[in-house]
Every structure is written in C-alpha cells, then in structure tokens.
Design an enzyme around this catalytic site. Sequence first.
Site, PDB file in Angstrom:
ATOM      1  N   ASN A  88       0.878  -1.273   0.193  1.00  0.00           N
ATOM      2  CA  ASN A  88      -0.153  -0.124   0.180  1.00  0.00           C
ATOM      3  C   ASN A  88       0.777   1.184   0.041  1.00  0.00           C
ATOM      4  O   ASN A  88       1.853   1.399   0.741  1.00  0.00           O
ATOM      5  CB  ASN A  88      -0.824   0.030   1.096  1.00  0.00           C
ATOM      6  CG  ASN A  88      -1.594  -1.239   1.234  1.00  0.00           C
ATOM      7  OD1 ASN A  88      -2.202  -1.649   0.182  1.00  0.00           O
ATOM      8  ND2 ASN A  88      -2.060  -1.687   2.587  1.00  0.00           N
ATOM      9  N   GLY A  94      -4.034   3.025   1.801  1.00  0.00           N
ATOM     10  CA  GLY A  94      -4.199   2.340   2.915  1.00  0.00           C
ATOM     11  C   GLY A  94      -3.152   2.140   3.965  1.00  0.00           C
ATOM     12  O   GLY A  94      -3.158   1.203   4.456  1.00  0.00           O
ATOM     13  N   SER A  96      -0.547   2.483   6.629  1.00  0.00           N
ATOM     14  CA  SER A  96      -0.784   3.284   7.855  1.00  0.00           C
ATOM     15  C   SER A  96       0.573   3.159   8.532  1.00  0.00           C
ATOM     16  O   SER A  96       0.979   3.951   9.534  1.00  0.00           O
ATOM     17  CB  SER A  96      -1.737   2.418   8.833  1.00  0.00           C
ATOM     18  OG  SER A  96      -1.108   0.886   8.924  1.00  0.00           O
ATOM     19  N   HIS A 101       6.566  -2.006   3.085  1.00  0.00           N
ATOM     20  CA  HIS A 101       6.235  -3.440   3.580  1.00  0.00           C
ATOM     21  C   HIS A 101       5.164  -4.116   2.608  1.00  0.00           C
ATOM     22  O   HIS A 101       4.467  -3.458   2.129  1.00  0.00           O
ATOM     23  CB  HIS A 101       5.634  -3.419   5.109  1.00  0.00           C
ATOM     24  CG  HIS A 101       4.350  -2.409   5.350  1.00  0.00           C
ATOM     25  ND1 HIS A 101       4.523  -1.213   5.318  1.00  0.00           N
ATOM     26  CD2 HIS A 101       3.090  -2.833   5.118  1.00  0.00           C
ATOM     27  CE1 HIS A 101       3.208  -0.678   5.547  1.00  0.00           C
ATOM     28  NE2 HIS A 101       2.545  -1.642   5.319  1.00  0.00           N
ATOM     29  N   HIS A 103       2.617  -6.980   2.039  1.00  0.00           N
ATOM     30  CA  HIS A 103       1.768  -8.091   2.583  1.00  0.00           C
ATOM     31  C   HIS A 103       1.891  -9.281   1.901  1.00  0.00           C
ATOM     32  O   HIS A 103       1.549  -9.364   0.660  1.00  0.00           O
ATOM     33  CB  HIS A 103       0.339  -7.440   2.744  1.00  0.00           C
ATOM     34  CG  HIS A 103       0.123  -6.142   3.433  1.00  0.00           C
ATOM     35  ND1 HIS A 103      -0.493  -6.233   4.748  1.00  0.00           N
ATOM     36  CD2 HIS A 103       0.212  -4.890   3.218  1.00  0.00           C
ATOM     37  CE1 HIS A 103      -0.516  -4.876   5.189  1.00  0.00           C
ATOM     38  NE2 HIS A 103       0.042  -4.254   4.363  1.00  0.00           N
TER      39      HIS A 103
HETATM   40  P1  5GP Z   1      -0.394  -0.968   6.064  1.00  0.00           P
HETATM   41  O1  5GP Z   1      -1.831  -0.496   6.413  1.00  0.00           O
HETATM   42  O2  5GP Z   1       0.564   0.428   6.219  1.00  0.00           O
HETATM   43  O3  5GP Z   1      -0.404  -1.300   4.561  1.00  0.00           O
HETATM   44  O4  5GP Z   1      -0.050  -2.082   6.857  1.00  0.00           O
HETATM   45  C1  5GP Z   1       0.567  -2.036   8.077  1.00  0.00           C
HETATM   46  C2  5GP Z   1       0.344  -3.271   8.841  1.00  0.00           C
HETATM   47  O5  5GP Z   1       1.230  -3.361  10.027  1.00  0.00           O
HETATM   48  C3  5GP Z   1      -1.223  -3.724   9.406  1.00  0.00           C
HETATM   49  O6  5GP Z   1      -1.556  -5.052   8.684  1.00  0.00           O
HETATM   50  C4  5GP Z   1      -1.102  -3.854  10.547  1.00  0.00           C
HETATM   51  O7  5GP Z   1      -1.893  -4.665  11.113  1.00  0.00           O
HETATM   52  C5  5GP Z   1       0.321  -4.249  11.192  1.00  0.00           C
HETATM   53  N1  5GP Z   1       0.906  -3.834  12.310  1.00  0.00           N
HETATM   54  C6  5GP Z   1       0.744  -2.778  12.767  1.00  0.00           C
HETATM   55  N2  5GP Z   1       1.405  -2.280  13.898  1.00  0.00           N
HETATM   56  C7  5GP Z   1       2.004  -3.759  13.954  1.00  0.00           C
HETATM   57  C8  5GP Z   1       2.943  -4.146  14.984  1.00  0.00           C
HETATM   58  O8  5GP Z   1       3.300  -3.443  15.952  1.00  0.00           O
HETATM   59  N3  5GP Z   1       3.514  -5.179  14.815  1.00  0.00           N
HETATM   60  C9  5GP Z   1       3.055  -6.136  13.791  1.00  0.00           C
HETATM   61  N4  5GP Z   1       3.703  -7.228  13.526  1.00  0.00           N
HETATM   62  N5  5GP Z   1       2.163  -5.726  12.806  1.00  0.00           N
HETATM   63  C10 5GP Z   1       1.794  -4.315  12.961  1.00  0.00           C
END
Ligand code: 5GP
Length: 115
Positions: A88, A94, A96, A101, A103
């Site tokens: 993302n 999306g 955050s 990273h 997924h």
């Molecule tokens: P994004 O929304 O940025 O694409 O994905 C961020 C991901 O990081 C989300 O799926 C969320 O569940 C995961 N995430 C957020 N904080 C932590 C954390 O402290 N540890 C781990 N293992 N995952 C996290």
Amino acid sequence: MSQCLFCQISRGEIPAKIVKQTDQAVAFHDLNPQAPVHILVVPTTHMNSIADTRSPEGSDALLATVNLAVDIARDLGLDAAGYRLVTNVGENGGQSVLHLHLHLLGGRRLGWPPG
Ligand code: 5GP
Ligand code: ZN
C-alpha cells in the site's frame, strides 16, 4: 529512522514473530492478520514506500524484499494454491505504517477487487 515502528522491529527493539530474515529484509507475522497467512516483509533499511525505491540501493533492497517474500511463500507451500503480495502507498492506498512493507497473504481465496 530511530522511531519508525518497522525499523525498530528490524533492529529487534520491538518484539515481533519473525518468520525469516536476511541482511537486507525481515519477515514477521502481521499483528492483525487478514488471512490464515498474513506476513509483512520489510527492507531493513528505511524507505517510506515503494515510491522511494528508484535509487540503486533502493532497487536492491526492494528486490531482496520481494525475493524473501517469494521464498517464504514457497517454504509455506502456498505456490500451488496461490497467494497475494501487495504493498500500500499513501493515504488512498491504505498505508498506515510509513516504512515499505509487502503483505504476503494466503491460505484462503482472496477477494478481488479489494475494497
Ligand atoms: P499498511 O496498512 O500500512 O499497509 O499495513 C500495516 C500493517 O502493519 C497492518 O496490517 C497492521 O496490522 C500491521 N501492524 C501495525 N502495527 C504492528 C506491530 O506493532 N506489529 C506487527 N507485527 N504488525 C503491525
Ligand atoms: Zn523504518
């Protein structure tokens, strides 16, 4: 980026369930899994998103991150049934956590298009 969450996980300063790592990338289980397999694969060097990987160093780190994700998918036997690798970017994408990273999602039939 000393305060970045995924930099801190990469350095082992914040605990995570590590799946596999190399010098250039680390993979760990997502805290809030959206599928039976939901692993995050990140470069150990900080970059905000895939939009920041055009330099030779960035390209190298991105490829190492993709390779680690693909290796894990194979290790976990996801190849036959298939899986999804997604990254993302920014608010509409999306994103955050502002550290690139991937997924790695698998273990069930995933819907398309995403919401
Ligand atoms: P994004 O929304 O940025 O694409 O994905 C961020 C991901 O990081 C989300 O799926 C969320 O569940 C995961 N995430 C957020 N904080 C932590 C954390 O402290 N540890 C781990 N293992 N995952 C996290
Ligand atoms: Zn970072």
